[in-house]
Design an enzyme around this catalytic site. Structure first.
Site, PDB file in Angstrom:
ATOM      1  N   MET A  17       0.438  -2.966   8.725  1.00  0.00           N
ATOM      2  CA  MET A  17      -0.245  -3.090   7.439  1.00  0.00           C
ATOM      3  C   MET A  17      -1.156  -4.307   7.441  1.00  0.00           C
ATOM      4  O   MET A  17      -0.748  -5.393   7.834  1.00  0.00           O
ATOM      5  CB  MET A  17       0.820  -3.194   6.334  1.00  0.00           C
ATOM      6  CG  MET A  17       0.252  -3.391   4.953  1.00  0.00           C
ATOM      7  SD  MET A  17      -0.766  -1.967   4.421  1.00  0.00           S
ATOM      8  CE  MET A  17      -1.909  -2.810   3.319  1.00  0.00           C
ATOM      9  N   GLU A  18      -2.384  -4.072   6.945  1.00  0.00           N
ATOM     10  CA  GLU A  18      -3.445  -5.066   7.077  1.00  0.00           C
ATOM     11  C   GLU A  18      -3.509  -6.106   5.968  1.00  0.00           C
ATOM     12  O   GLU A  18      -4.589  -6.617   5.685  1.00  0.00           O
ATOM     13  CB  GLU A  18      -4.788  -4.334   7.142  1.00  0.00           C
ATOM     14  CG  GLU A  18      -5.255  -3.692   5.813  1.00  0.00           C
ATOM     15  CD  GLU A  18      -4.940  -2.216   5.668  1.00  0.00           C
ATOM     16  OE1 GLU A  18      -3.991  -1.738   6.315  1.00  0.00           O
ATOM     17  OE2 GLU A  18      -5.646  -1.549   4.901  1.00  0.00           O
TER      18      GLU A  18
ATOM     19  N   GLU B  77      -5.642  -3.277  12.619  1.00  0.00           N
ATOM     20  CA  GLU B  77      -5.269  -4.055  11.427  1.00  0.00           C
ATOM     21  C   GLU B  77      -6.191  -5.266  11.272  1.00  0.00           C
ATOM     22  O   GLU B  77      -6.579  -5.619  10.171  1.00  0.00           O
ATOM     23  CB  GLU B  77      -3.808  -4.498  11.498  1.00  0.00           C
ATOM     24  CG  GLU B  77      -2.797  -3.363  11.683  1.00  0.00           C
ATOM     25  CD  GLU B  77      -2.957  -2.203  10.719  1.00  0.00           C
ATOM     26  OE1 GLU B  77      -3.408  -2.432   9.583  1.00  0.00           O
ATOM     27  OE2 GLU B  77      -2.646  -1.044  11.108  1.00  0.00           O
TER      28      GLU B  77
ATOM     29  N   GLU C  48       0.862  -1.181   0.000  1.00  0.00           N
ATOM     30  CA  GLU C  48       0.000   0.000   0.000  1.00  0.00           C
ATOM     31  C   GLU C  48       0.904   1.238   0.000  1.00  0.00           C
ATOM     32  O   GLU C  48       1.854   1.284   0.769  1.00  0.00           O
ATOM     33  CB  GLU C  48      -0.888   0.034   1.240  1.00  0.00           C
ATOM     34  CG  GLU C  48      -1.884   1.172   1.175  1.00  0.00           C
ATOM     35  CD  GLU C  48      -2.871   1.203   2.343  1.00  0.00           C
ATOM     36  OE1 GLU C  48      -2.838   0.293   3.197  1.00  0.00           O
ATOM     37  OE2 GLU C  48      -3.658   2.145   2.384  1.00  0.00           O
TER      38      GLU C  48
END
Ligand SMILES: [Zn+2]
Length: 925
Positions: free
Chosen positions: A283-284, A318, A139
């Site tokens: 970060m998911e 997350e 991302e």
């Protein structure tokens, strides 16, 4: 935005507009990746299935794939079961794209082999080496650094990923979806392989790969329908005994999302990996969250209470993205707040439910006011859904995250929990597996709640912080109280004209006895319930609400619970604030009254300091504060600690027209010292009374957290007097505390002392601290920050010396934020030194980091954007440093956007002084 023509034609600034969104003519619904992992030569074989977008007319246009920094090794097309190499005449490769000129009409596959060098990738985007761990961050636009693809969130694909790597170097091989990390296939040549399948279509920004030698903590979670999920948390050497809290937090998150939002986890396993080098918090990526170590690793011995609660919140955040972001994703990056605002709201609710709702509300409001309100007032102001962006990495802002969450919080307040849940259920089911927009979200909210949200939608278009003022008028004869609420949003750098917004304002009226008055509006039907807090819908520039059956004069309590992300500009009298400090039943407003009185008093002191007058504190303030001191041991101790401590620096300076950092520091110092002296005995008593009972087991529960916080606050006041006793107290606390909350607070108190002997003591403690914790990155960060913030002379030289220390690493964002950020934000007197040395130092650092870690440098560059608030000398110094940065020929586009926007707001001199405009940097972009 006030368009600047010279920039519009500057190709390097490359603005993108939300209105320009177009769906792609092609779709890639499935991808198979075969990745041979290597530190310097990672080979990615990608087979993508390409179809026409059925929603668009078929024009037979070129297929344009995104790709950056890739070495194309081979390109094959597979159509009608035939595989062949594509001829050079059939495609074009540029530094940003791979273009297939005449794609077949029927669905086909492309096999693309690219090579990348993770070691040389210092962008922390795509696949890179984080120490010995190979990991990825996609991302917003990192996947294009791995392979050619439709690297945009509206292309959802299923992923089938095979990872191969050296067994020794990369014993653990992870990607998204279902797989069994322990069961790799031995290839017999020193390498092994594993296959990961993610059945849920996802955009490329959620792809992840991690490989390396890591410890694992395993557990399981049984979902609400009885499905067993394998949970694994991976960390590097040295962290393995400090991830229990993270695992417990993960399980609490999974349970909470089921209970409060009905969301059940959807894969067989869930993995979290922590790495040292990471640009964001976490970060998911679907099923494989990657964390900055800072937000995952923690235990009472090495983490403070706040950090443990933060770790839990980030893990929750997350994890909650699994639905708000992953299963339902964003159409394009302008819609970022759709997933972030929503998920921040969800993690805030989670923390409220796990800990103290009141404290969380206060912290969130203080956080928003001290950071996001400044963003709104500065050169980078933008709505929660921006219309124009130059660099997508720059939209991860307080506005999109925090304000976005408060905008949704208003919807929650207006709808109530039951309707909110029904509406979010509908949202998740209607848009499952789709990439959607904020409008889609609000449509569902309106449909399910039946509330007309036409005007409310303006929150998505309009930037700036709305200001609310109020007047009250009591009529004894008719026993009515008329409350007039007025709203106004001042112009911002990006928008001059503003409209009235729809906002819920929660109000209470406190009677003279100190009790809340039942609130019945004149328009209420007879017999209707009259609650003591009421949500009024302010939908126009000004509205008057009339309350009936009010028995006597009242004091209004406006914006209870911080029901809207706005600034209340009406300044109550000191008497009214003192009254509300004593009687307001709304915790947030009770705190706010104290904070307001302190800020008001500090502003008077700042004025005195600016005019070289002797500083004096009014007795009325000292007495009102004394009431808080006297009551400090009753009720919620965390709340009491917040009413005793001085407000955060950014809150203090918020409404000052021109900032004189020296006067601000002098005022803060004077207030704290005076209060510490006046209530010395009381603070000592509070300190003694809040010591941990012998043998108590440490726990992150509100009662203990509050007690420790009050204990540390009292020590802060005791330490302010810099008596030998105070230093002894702090040293003793540092020595005997088993938990980091108390240990670190004690160290902080000593390092803030300026007395020569005390400074020697501080040096010794700092040395001891480093000796004990030098293997713990997070604590080394703290150690760097504390030193960067030491108030005594020579601060900059100390920071520069520390940059040569083994503990500092310019390529590690955490270290940079700790030391450089700790100096620029935590040491205002030194950073803003009139000689300009602090500004020059920051510019030097940004220029150095431009080549090695541009993202971190971009964040540091934001320190300059508030330049207009300072006196003209300091402004000039900051402008010249910004111009120096802009003159760097290879300047990163993100830094350029931040600094460029700030410089855009510099008033052009009416003379023919074109020096700035024609500076080479601006021309070359
Ligand atoms: Zn997020």
């Amino acid at each position: 935005m006030a368009e600047k023509k010279d920039f519009l034609f500057d190709p390097a600034r490359n603005p993108l507009y939300r209105d320009d969104y177009r769906p792609t003519e092609y779709k890639i619904p499935a991808v198979t990746l075969d990745i041979a992992l290597d530190e310097t030569e990672t080979v990615v074989k990608s087979r993508i299935h390409v179809t026409r977008n059925p929603a668009l007319p078929d024009t037979g246009g070129a297929l344009v794939l995104d790709g950056e920094g890739l070495k194309l090794k081979s390109l094959k097309i597979i159509e009608n079961g035939q595989t062949r190499d594509l001829d050079r005449s059939e495609f074009v490769v540029t530094d940003k794209n791979l273009i297939l000129k005449n794609p077949p009409a029927k669905p086909f596959d492309l096999e693309i082999v690219t090579e990348i060098n993770p070691t040389e990738n210092t962008t922390l985007s795509g696949i890179y080496m984080a120490g010995d761990i190979l990991c990825s961050q996609c991302e917003a636009q990192g996947f294009r650094r791995i392979t050619y693809f439709l690297d945009r969130p509206d292309n959802l694909a299923t992923y089938d990923v095979t990872l191969t790597g050296e067994q020794k170097k990369f014993p653990v091989l992870l990607s998204n979806g279902n797989g069994e990390p322990a069961k790799t296939v031995d290839n017999g040549d020193g390498t092994h392989s594993i296959n990961w399948k993610d059945p849920w279509p996802k955009p490329s920004y959620l792809f992840a790969v991690v490989a390396g030698d890591m410890h694992v903590l395993e557990d399981t979670f049984t979902t609400m329908t009885g499905k067993k999920v394998d949970l694994r948390i991976y960390v590097q050497d040295g962290y393995e005994d400090k991830i229990k809290w993270a695992m417990e937090s993960l399980k609490r998150s999974m349970k909470w999302d089921e209970d409060r939002y009905g969301r059940e986890y959807d894969l067989d396993c869930f993995h979290i990996v922590a790495v040292d080098k990471f640009n964001a918090g976490a970060m998911e990526n679907k099923g494989l969250n990657v964390f900055n170590v800072k937000y995952l690793v923690g235990s009472p011995e090495v983490s403070t209470d706040d950090e443990l609660i933060d770790i839990e919140a980030v893990i929750g955040h997350e994890y909650f993205h699994n639905y708000s972001g992953d299963r339902v994703t964003v159409r394009d990056w302008f819609e970022l707040t759709l997933k972030e605002g929503f998920t921040v709201l969800r993690d805030r609710q989670f923390t409220e439910d796990m800990h103290s709702k009141e404290i969380k509300r206060i912290d969130d409001a203080v956080g928003l006011r001290s950071a996001q309100f400044m963003e709104d007032a500065g050169p980078t102001s933008h709505p929660i859904r921006p219309d124009r962006v130059e660099e997508f990495d720059n939209i991860y802002t307080g506005t999109i995250y925090e304000k976005g969450s408060h905008v949704l919080g208003m919807l929650h307040t207006m709808m109530g929990e039951t309707t909110w849940r029904a509406a979010t259920d509908e949202y998740f089911s209607r848009f499952d597996g789709q990439a959607v927009t904020c409008d889609d979200f609000v449509d569902v909210m309106q449909e399910v709640s039946g509330i007309d949200l036409t005007q409310f939608r303006q929150w998505y278009n309009q930037s700036g912080t709305p200001e609310i003022s109020y007047t009250g008028d009591y009529d004894a004869a008719s026993k009515t109280y008329r409350l007039t609420l007025t709203q106004n949003t001042p112009p911002t750098a990006d928008q001059s004209a503003k409209v009235a917004l729809h906002m819920p304002i929660a109000v209470g009226l406190i009677g003279q006895s100190g009790k809340d008055v039942p609130l019945a509006l004149s328009t209420d039907a007879a017999g209707e319930a009259a609650p003591t807090t009421r949500v009024l819908h302010l939908t126009e520039a000004s509205l008057t609400f009339e309350f009936k059956n009010v028995d006597g004069p009242v004091v209004p309590s406006i914006l209870r619970g911080f029901s809207a992300p706005v600034k209340v500009t009406t300044q109550p009298s000191d008497e009214e604030l003192v009254f509300r400090m004593a009687h307001d039943t709304d915790g947030f407003n009770k705190y706010e009254a104290t904070e307001r009185l302190m800020v008001k008093t500090l502003h008077k002191l700042i004025k005195q300091a600016e005019n070289d007058l002797p500083l004096t504190l009014e007795q009325g303030f000292i007495d009102a504060y004394g009431e808080n001191v006297k009551n400090a041991l009753a009720g919620d101790l965390a709340f009491n600690a917040r009413t005793l401590g001085l407000p955060p620096y950014n809150i203090i300076i918020q409404d000052l027209k021109t900032l004189d950092p020296d006067a601000v520091s002098e005022a803060i110092d004077f207030m704290k010292t005076t209060l510490a002296k006046t209530y010395a005995e009381d603070f000592k008593n509070i300190y003694t009374a809040t010591a941990a009972p012998a043998g108590e087991a440490y726990n992150v529960v509100p009662a203990q957290v509050g007690r420790r916080e009050l204990h540390n606050t009292a020590l802060g006041f005791i330490g302010k007097l810099e008596t030998p006793d105070a230093a002894l107290d702090a040293v003793a606390q540092y020595g005997h505390s088993k938990n980091m909350t108390e240990k670190l607070a004690a160290l902080g108190v000593v390092t803030r002392m300026t007395d020569k002997d005390a400074m020697t003591v501080a040096d010794k403690l700092l040395e001891d601290f480093y000796g004990r914790y030098k293997d713990n990155n997070n604590l080394v960060d703290k150690w760097l920050s504390l030193q960067a913030g030491r108030p005594a002379d020579g601060a900059l030289a100390r920071v520069q010396e520390l940059m040569k220390h083994e503990a500092y690493d310019a390529t590690n964002p955490n270290k940079v934020y700790a030391l450089i950020g700790g100096f620029t934000a935590g040491n205002p007197s030194a950073f803003h030194d009139k000689d300009g040395s602090g500004y020059k130092f920051l510019a030097d650092t940004i220029i150095d980091l431009n080549d090695v870690n541009a993202k971190t440098a971009t964040n540091l560059a934001k320190r300059f954007t508030q330049f207009k608030r300072y006196d003209s000398d300091r402004q000039a110094l900051m402008i010249s440093q910004m111009e120096r940065i802009m003159a760097v020929p290879t300047l990163d586009i993100g830094i350029k956007e931040i600094i460029g926007k700030a410089l855009d707001t510099v008033e052009k001199k009416p003379t023919n002084d074109n020096a700035r405009k024609t500076a080479p940097a601006r021309k070359q972009g």
